[in-house]
Design a protein around this motif. Structure first.
Motif, PDB file in Angstrom:
ATOM      1  N   HIS A   1      77.881 -14.693 -54.434  1.00 29.02           N
ATOM      2  CA  HIS A   1      77.416 -13.448 -54.228  1.00 29.02           C
ATOM      3  C   HIS A   1      78.681 -12.355 -53.559  1.00 29.02           C
ATOM      4  O   HIS A   1      79.494 -12.935 -53.158  1.00 29.02           O
TER       5      HIS A   1
ATOM      6  N   ASP B   1      79.388  -9.761 -50.391  1.00 26.38           N
ATOM      7  CA  ASP B   1      78.826  -9.187 -49.224  1.00 26.38           C
ATOM      8  C   ASP B   1      78.859  -7.709 -49.322  1.00 26.38           C
ATOM      9  O   ASP B   1      79.616  -7.162 -49.201  1.00 26.38           O
TER      10      ASP B   1
ATOM     11  N   HIS C   1      81.738 -14.993 -53.609  1.00 29.84           N
ATOM     12  CA  HIS C   1      82.098 -16.111 -52.954  1.00 29.84           C
ATOM     13  C   HIS C   1      80.694 -16.783 -52.758  1.00 29.84           C
ATOM     14  O   HIS C   1      79.725 -16.546 -53.108  1.00 29.84           O
TER      15      HIS C   1
ATOM     16  N   ARG D   1      80.536  -9.487 -39.162  1.00 24.36           N
ATOM     17  CA  ARG D   1      80.640  -8.341 -40.177  1.00 24.36           C
ATOM     18  C   ARG D   1      80.403  -7.032 -39.302  1.00 24.36           C
ATOM     19  O   ARG D   1      80.021  -6.901 -38.330  1.00 24.36           O
TER      20      ARG D   1
HETATM   21 FE   FE2 Z   1      78.854 -13.899 -48.143  1.00 28.82          FE
END
Ligand code: FE2
Ligand code: SIN
Length: 215
Positions: free
Chosen positions: A133, A135, A189, A212
């Motif tokens: 996926h 981010d 990743h 994040r």
């Molecule tokens: Fe991730």
């Protein structure tokens, strides 16, 4: 007895896995006790839970969050929310030790002034996996992602900008930190299914923290 000349020097040179992506081996090792005790407190306030994806699959990785925003998924989609849907309360605040470690790892990787507002905490049991996926639910792609591995080892997949790009297989151990940002920020990743390989401190689990800047 062996004479330890460098008791605090557990950390080696960053390993480049991309122009703006690095593995910092053992970077979290000096902070393990603080991290584990903070995770204990956190999971009492916001329990790990297996969330459902928009496609209706129950994730094999169990999730909780801390910080101003937390990542969630349900049938309606992926998003960041200030409220834990299970408790109706704000997510627990981000422990100072978490924030400090994330900022230091980011700085070490060339990202000064990283100000994370979200920490997603993933718990993997044997067999848990995370498919490839990106981010991309965060508002600010200028900020990197900082990922801290604790407990059982895992194989991290670090791919390219297309899902079908070949992914490097990077073994991650207890205490390792990965940082990806800049031109690598949106690389695909994931994590291969975890093998049963009990860890002396954490037993049959792996806990991963990802920091994040979400909002
Ligand atoms: Fe991730
Ligand atoms: C993630 O992509 O959110 C977590 C990666 C990992 O568990 O190493």
């Amino acid at each position: 007895m062996t004479l330890d000349l460098f008791p605090h020097q557990t950390f080696t040179v960053p390993e480049a896995i991309g122009p703006d992506a690095f593995v910092l081996r053992n970077f979290a090792t000096p902070h393990i006790e603080e991290l584990l005790s903070a995770i204990n407190t956190l999971e009492r306030q916001a329990a790990f839970r297996n969330m459902v994806t928009p496609g209706g699959f129950i994730m094999s990785v169990a999730i909780t969050n801390c910080g101003r925003l937390g990542w969630t998924t349900d049938r309606q989609g992926y998003r960041y929310s200030p409220i834990d849907p299970d408790t109706g309360q704000p997510w627990p605040s981000m422990p100072a030790a978490f924030r400090q470690l994330a900022k230091e790892a980011a700085a070490e990787s060339g990202f000064a002034d990283f100000e994370p507002d979200a920490c997603l905490v993933n718990r993997y049991l044997p067999g848990s996996r995370l498919s490839l996926h990106q981010d991309k639910d965060e508002r600010d792609f200028n900020a990197p992602i900082v990922s801290v591995s604790l407990g059982m080892p895992a194989v991290f997949l670090f791919g390219g900008h297309k899902r079908t790009d070949k992914a490097a297989r990077i073994p991650l151990m207890h205490g390792d930190v990965v940082v990806w940002g800049g031109v690598d920020r949106l690389r695909y990743h994931g994590v291969l299914p975890l093998k049963e390989n009990p860890h002396p401190l954490l037993g049959g689990q792996r806990i991963n923290l990802t920091f994040r800047k979400a909002g």
